[in-house]
Structures are given as structure tokens and as C-alpha cells.
Design a protein around this motif. Structure first.
Motif, PDB file in Angstrom:
ATOM      1  N   THR A 149      52.683  -0.917  38.963  1.00 18.42           N
ATOM      2  CA  THR A 149      53.217  -2.216  38.062  1.00 18.42           C
ATOM      3  C   THR A 149      51.876  -3.377  37.783  1.00 18.42           C
ATOM      4  O   THR A 149      51.423  -3.135  36.619  1.00 18.42           O
ATOM      5  N   GLN A 150      50.929  -3.104  38.742  1.00 19.70           N
ATOM      6  CA  GLN A 150      49.466  -3.966  37.830  1.00 19.70           C
ATOM      7  C   GLN A 150      48.840  -3.125  37.003  1.00 19.70           C
ATOM      8  O   GLN A 150      47.962  -3.588  36.641  1.00 19.70           O
ATOM      9  N   TRP A 151      48.926  -2.271  37.018  1.00 21.37           N
ATOM     10  CA  TRP A 151      49.282  -1.343  35.886  1.00 21.37           C
ATOM     11  C   TRP A 151      48.838  -1.600  34.527  1.00 21.37           C
ATOM     12  O   TRP A 151      47.695  -1.516  33.228  1.00 21.37           O
ATOM     13  N   PHE A 190      35.737   5.424  43.154  1.00 20.24           N
ATOM     14  CA  PHE A 190      35.717   6.994  43.253  1.00 20.24           C
ATOM     15  C   PHE A 190      35.589   7.919  42.115  1.00 20.24           C
ATOM     16  O   PHE A 190      36.010   7.292  40.278  1.00 20.24           O
ATOM     17  N   ASP A 191      35.689   9.315  41.819  1.00 14.66           N
ATOM     18  CA  ASP A 191      35.935   9.695  40.102  1.00 14.66           C
ATOM     19  C   ASP A 191      37.598   9.877  39.922  1.00 14.66           C
ATOM     20  O   ASP A 191      38.079  10.098  40.386  1.00 14.66           O
ATOM     21  N   GLY A 192      37.328   9.072  38.730  1.00 17.25           N
ATOM     22  CA  GLY A 192      38.458   9.952  37.509  1.00 17.25           C
ATOM     23  C   GLY A 192      39.263   8.281  37.690  1.00 17.25           C
ATOM     24  O   GLY A 192      40.159   8.273  37.129  1.00 17.25           O
ATOM     25  N   MET A 193      38.899   7.036  37.989  1.00 22.83           N
ATOM     26  CA  MET A 193      39.132   5.779  38.583  1.00 22.83           C
ATOM     27  C   MET A 193      39.075   5.215  36.921  1.00 22.83           C
ATOM     28  O   MET A 193      38.475   5.518  36.001  1.00 22.83           O
ATOM     29  N   LYS A 194      40.210   4.483  36.849  1.00 19.64           N
ATOM     30  CA  LYS A 194      39.793   3.673  34.929  1.00 19.64           C
ATOM     31  C   LYS A 194      40.599   2.419  35.753  1.00 19.64           C
ATOM     32  O   LYS A 194      40.426   2.275  36.684  1.00 19.64           O
ATOM     33  N   VAL A 195      39.157   1.791  34.430  1.00 19.61           N
ATOM     34  CA  VAL A 195      39.122  -0.292  34.991  1.00 19.61           C
ATOM     35  C   VAL A 195      40.419  -0.907  33.755  1.00 19.61           C
ATOM     36  O   VAL A 195      40.389  -0.334  32.787  1.00 19.61           O
ATOM     37  N   ARG A 196      40.912  -1.659  34.319  1.00 14.00           N
ATOM     38  CA  ARG A 196      41.875  -2.804  33.761  1.00 14.00           C
ATOM     39  C   ARG A 196      41.273  -3.934  33.932  1.00 14.00           C
ATOM     40  O   ARG A 196      40.815  -4.720  35.022  1.00 14.00           O
ATOM     41  N   ASP A 226      37.116  -6.912  37.716  1.00 10.15           N
ATOM     42  CA  ASP A 226      38.274  -6.287  37.325  1.00 10.15           C
ATOM     43  C   ASP A 226      39.020  -5.056  38.227  1.00 10.15           C
ATOM     44  O   ASP A 226      38.144  -4.853  39.436  1.00 10.15           O
ATOM     45  N   LEU A 227      40.289  -4.398  38.129  1.00  7.75           N
ATOM     46  CA  LEU A 227      41.355  -3.458  38.133  1.00  7.75           C
ATOM     47  C   LEU A 227      40.064  -2.662  38.669  1.00  7.75           C
ATOM     48  O   LEU A 227      40.257  -1.445  37.257  1.00  7.75           O
ATOM     49  N   LEU A 228      40.291  -1.795  39.424  1.00  9.12           N
ATOM     50  CA  LEU A 228      40.207  -0.575  39.195  1.00  9.12           C
ATOM     51  C   LEU A 228      41.012   0.653  39.791  1.00  9.12           C
ATOM     52  O   LEU A 228      41.693  -0.075  41.033  1.00  9.12           O
ATOM     53  N   PHE A 229      41.374   1.597  38.739  1.00 10.62           N
ATOM     54  CA  PHE A 229      42.846   2.415  39.312  1.00 10.62           C
ATOM     55  C   PHE A 229      42.291   3.974  39.518  1.00 10.62           C
ATOM     56  O   PHE A 229      42.714   4.165  38.814  1.00 10.62           O
ATOM     57  N   GLY A 230      43.349   4.350  41.060  1.00  9.59           N
ATOM     58  CA  GLY A 230      42.866   5.780  40.644  1.00  9.59           C
ATOM     59  C   GLY A 230      44.011   6.383  41.394  1.00  9.59           C
ATOM     60  O   GLY A 230      45.727   5.855  41.296  1.00  9.59           O
ATOM     61  N   ASN A 231      44.059   8.248  42.365  1.00  9.51           N
ATOM     62  CA  ASN A 231      44.974   8.793  42.719  1.00  9.51           C
ATOM     63  C   ASN A 231      46.425   8.934  42.035  1.00  9.51           C
ATOM     64  O   ASN A 231      47.362   8.759  42.390  1.00  9.51           O
ATOM     65  N   ILE A 258      39.119  -3.375  43.425  1.00 13.83           N
ATOM     66  CA  ILE A 258      38.178  -4.456  42.797  1.00 13.83           C
ATOM     67  C   ILE A 258      36.933  -3.968  42.682  1.00 13.83           C
ATOM     68  O   ILE A 258      36.084  -3.859  43.628  1.00 13.83           O
ATOM     69  N   TYR A 259      36.209  -3.916  41.687  1.00 11.70           N
ATOM     70  CA  TYR A 259      35.239  -3.440  41.291  1.00 11.70           C
ATOM     71  C   TYR A 259      34.251  -4.870  41.338  1.00 11.70           C
ATOM     72  O   TYR A 259      34.190  -5.915  41.292  1.00 11.70           O
TER      73      TYR A 259
END
Length: 439
Positions: free
Chosen positions: A374-376, A430-436, A391-396, A407-408
Motif C-alpha cells: 500500500t505504501q507503493w 538491491f538489484d531491481g528496486m524501484k523508487v517512489r 525516497d522510498l525503495l521497493f523490491g521483492n 529508505i534511500y
């Protein structure tokens, strides 16, 4: 419960530290008191051995009563300092039943949970010792072999100042060097090397005579202080960097200029010239100088991450988000732990940490949803190349969305609560993380 002498030393040091920090004292007096307490606490590992040695010298029939006397005294001291120690965390309640019960704490794939619980890399209940508070930063910054964060903080303004003397030498490198030299220990109790090097910068007398200056205006050049050695190190490193750079242009030496400068700090700049690059061959060069350079370079990103929030970053909300999260370095990962008010049940999970850090940094105005999925949905996705602190980083990534949030910090580093059995720590992104961007 029996209390050993070394535990009493630690308890007394902790109690004294709390009293000093809570007292209305001038900053200089607090610094002096804190240094004295650190020196006292450093004696704890030897306390048991010293007591045992003394008792062992007594006649056999006296040894048992002597041990009882020591134990009684230890218990009395522990009772005396107990009122001044931080209260232990509350015992962990039993895990709340969920729609899909989590698997046991073994290698297992993530499982679905309800929206109120959070969802991290390892979606399993926390099992372990919840009475543990913040651990050493070695766990929070893996492989960095760090001193306590409080020991580093007093040096930060001077690292920043020394790191601005020349382009080749930056504050994180000087901080990493001081960590490698003697772990930021300063004052009268700072260790002296076998060769006679002194203070937190480990200066030999001849080098200090040339570079030791009164940097903080207190009327003396103090090799055992903070400001004077750090600025001396900055000037020395900059001079060596320029000299080695010139030698490289002349073809006298080869190699990375910064690596060779660090080697020069350890072995002497002439050792670099004689070797035509990185000193090698002699045992000291192979077993001391080369590992020294490697350790400093590998921990440079870690100190870049530490110095940013301790330096106050740029005063932005993002910087405050990072700072809020770093307060809990070393706190255990707890499945479903933490919320906007701080840790719960002894720790944080990934989305609990981000919820707390953002709420705290925004003056209690922005409450994120509780799970990584939900944070995404908050804020705007941006390219990784544009990421900035906070900025927030999202993965997995899974079918339902991201299973992890962090948190970046900057410099390719993030602070996060990874998984069961781990702690709040700093890691590479981590590889494949996205930033929000949410702020």
C-alpha cells in the motif's frame, strides 16, 4: 540472579551515561564525562579475569568464601544502579492470528497477510530474544567494524571541515581512516601504538611536529583531542595526495592515487615512492598496509551514509526521514513490528520502519499506509538515477506488488529492516528496486 563483575562495570557505565546525558551541563563537560565513562566501560572484559586471578592466589579454603563476597558486592552494585538503567522492552505478546498462518521460521517463501500486519522479505513471525535492545553497529553496517555512533558524532564537524581542504580527500575517507586507526578513541586514555603513534589520528612525534596545529582555537595543539588531529590528518593527506599525483605524472609511481595516499598514511609516503606504487613484499606491507587500505576503501560508502544524517544533510524533510530511521540501527527485525509511533514488540519490520521515519520527519503529518504494497501507491515513481535521501525503495516484487520497502540514503545505500533474524541496517540498494518519491 547472579551478576558477574564485568556486567556490573557495563551497568554502572550505562547508568552514569544516562545521568550525564540527562544533566544540564556544558557540552565540553559532557564530552569529558562521556570520554571517562567510555574508558571505564572498556575495562569490563578484563574484570572477571582480574577477580579470578586474585582469588586464585588465596589459600584453597578461602577461595569459595571470597567468590561469595565478590558476588554479594556485585549484586549490591547492580541493585544500586538498576533505577538509572533504561527500562527493558515489554515482553512480546503472542503473534496475532492471521487469515493465512505464517510458516515456521525456516527458509520459506513469503505468505499473504492482512493489511494491518505489514509484509516484508521474510513474512514469518519474529522468534528470538526481544529483550535485546540496539546492538553494536557492526550488525547495522555489516563488515564495517564500527565504533559506537556516539563516538563518531563528536568528530563529524571536523571530518566535514577537513574533507573540504582539497578535492582528492573527502570527509567519509577521513572518517573511515579514523575508524581503522583506533576507533575514534581520544583523550588521555587513547591508546598508543607499539611504534609510539598517539591520538585518534595515530601521529608519530615527527609528523605531529610538522602538521599539529591549534585548529579549534583553545590555545594548544592537542594530539589527543578531536579537532587538531582531524585537521592535521586532512592537511597531511592532501599533501600526500598532491605529491603522489605529481609522481604519477612523472611516471615514478603507478596505481590509484587515493589508495596510494592511504598507504602513505600507514607506511609513509616514501614507501610508496620506493615501491613505485603500493608498498609490497615486506610483512608489514602485506599484512598491515594493504589490508588497511582495503578496509578503508570498503567502508567509505558506509561512512558517507553515516556522515550525511549526522551532518544534518541539507535540512530537507528527506534528510530527516533518513535520520529518523538511523536512530534505530541495530534494533531487531520483528514481523509486524513498528508503526508511526516507533518500534513495537521489540523492533520493526520494513514497512513499520518507513511508517515511523516518514511520520516523525514530517512533524506527525504524513501517516503512510502500513504495508509495503500500500505504501507503493503513495507519491510518484521516479528513475533510480534521480533518487535522493528520503525516497522510498521497493523490491521483492510479487504478484501483489512489492514485498519489501527501504529508505534511500544516498551513494547507492539504503537503511531498512530486512528480515527475521536480522536488524535495522544499512545495505547497498538491491538489484531491481524501484523508487517512489513521497515528499
Amino acid at each position: 540472579m547472579a551478576v558477574d563483575p564485568s556486567a556490573v562495570v557495563v551497568a554502572v557505565a550505562t547508568a552514569l551515561g544516562g545521568l550525564v546525558q540527562g544533566a544540564d551541563l556544558p557540552a565540553q563537560v559532557k564530552d569529558q564525562a562521556t570520554q571517562a565513562i567510555h574508558s571505564f566501560q572498556a575495562t569490563s572484559p578484563a574484570a572477571n579475569q582480574q577477580v579470578d586471578s586474585v582469588i586464585g592466589m588465596l589459600p584453597q579454603q578461602m577461595q569459595s568464601p571470597a567468590r561469595q563476597v565478590v558476588q554479594d558486592a556485585a549484586n549490591a552494585v547492580q541493585s544500586a544502579v538498576d533505577p538509572y538503567l533504561p527500562p527493558p522492552p515489554p515482553p512480546a505478546p503472542a503473534p496475532t492470528p492471521v487469515e493465512t498462518p505464517p510458516p515456521p521460521p525456516v527458509a520459506a517463501p513469503p505468505v499473504a497477510r492482512t493489511a494491518t500486519e505489514g509484509r516484508d522479505i521474510a513474512d514469518v513471525p519474529f522468534v528470538g530474544d526481544l529483550s535485546r535492545t540496539v546492538s553494536s553497529l557492526d550488525a547495522a553496517f555489516p563488515g564495517a567494524n564500527l565504533a559506537p555512533i556516539g563516538s563518531i558524532a563528536v568528530f563529524v564537524p571536523w571530518f566535514n571541515k577537513a574533507g573540504a581542504l582539497c578535492d582528492g580527500i573527502k570527509a567519509p575517507i577521513i572518517a573511515a581512516l579514523y575508524n581503522a586507526e583506533n576507533g575514534f578513541r581520544y583523550g588521555p586514555t587513547a591508546p598508543v601504538s607499539r611504534d609510539g603513534a598517539r591520538g585518534p589520528g595515530q601521529f608519530m612525534p615527527g609528523t605531529w611536529a610538522k602538521y599539529g596545529k591549534d585548529a579549534d582555537g583553545d590555545g594548544k595543539a592537542d594530539i589527543l583531542g578531536v579537532a587538531d588531529p582531524v585537521m592535521a590528518s586532512g592537511h597531511l593527506l592532501c599533501d600526500m595526495y598532491a605529491q603522489i599525483d605529481e609522481w604519477k605524472k612523472q611516471g615514478v609511481v603507478k596505481g590509484d592515487t587515493l589508495d596510494l595516499t592511504l598507504a602513505g598514511y600507514n607506511a609513509g609516503v616514501e614507501a610508496v615512492r620506493r615501491a613505485g606504487g603500493m608498498p609490497n613484499g615486506a610483512p608489514d606491507y602485506e599484512h598491515q598496509t594493504k589490508p588497511y587500505v582495503k578496509r578503508i576503501r570498503e567502508s567509505e560508502p558506509v561512512f558517507a551514509a553515516i556522515l550525511a544524517p549526522l551532518s544534518g544533510t541539507d535540512g530537507s524533510v528527506g534528510g530527516r526521514v533518513v535520520e529518523a530511521a538511523l536512530r534505530y540501527l541495530g534494533l531487531p527485525y520483528v514481523w509486524g513490528g513498528g508503526n508511526i509511533n516507533g518500534p513495537s514488540n521489540g523492533g520493526f519490520d520494513c514497512s513499520g520502519l518507513t511508517s515511523y521515519a516518514v511520520y516523525s520527519a514530517t512533524g506527525d503529518t504524513l501517516a503512510l499506509p502500513r504495508t509495503s504494497e500500500t505504501q507503493w501507491n503513495i507519491g510518484t515513481e521516479i528513475p533510480m538515477s534521480e533518487a535522493r535521501p528520503g525516497d522510498l525503495l521497493f523490491g521483492n516484487w510479487q504478484s501483489g506488488g512489492p514485498g519489501h520497502v527501504a529508505i534511500y540514503i544516498g551513494n547507492g545505500q539504503m537503511v531498512h529492516a530486512p528480515q527475521t533474524g536480522d536488524v535495522v541496517k544499512v545495505s547497498k540498494v538491491f538489484d531491481g528496486m524501484k523508487v517512489r518519491r513521497i515528499l
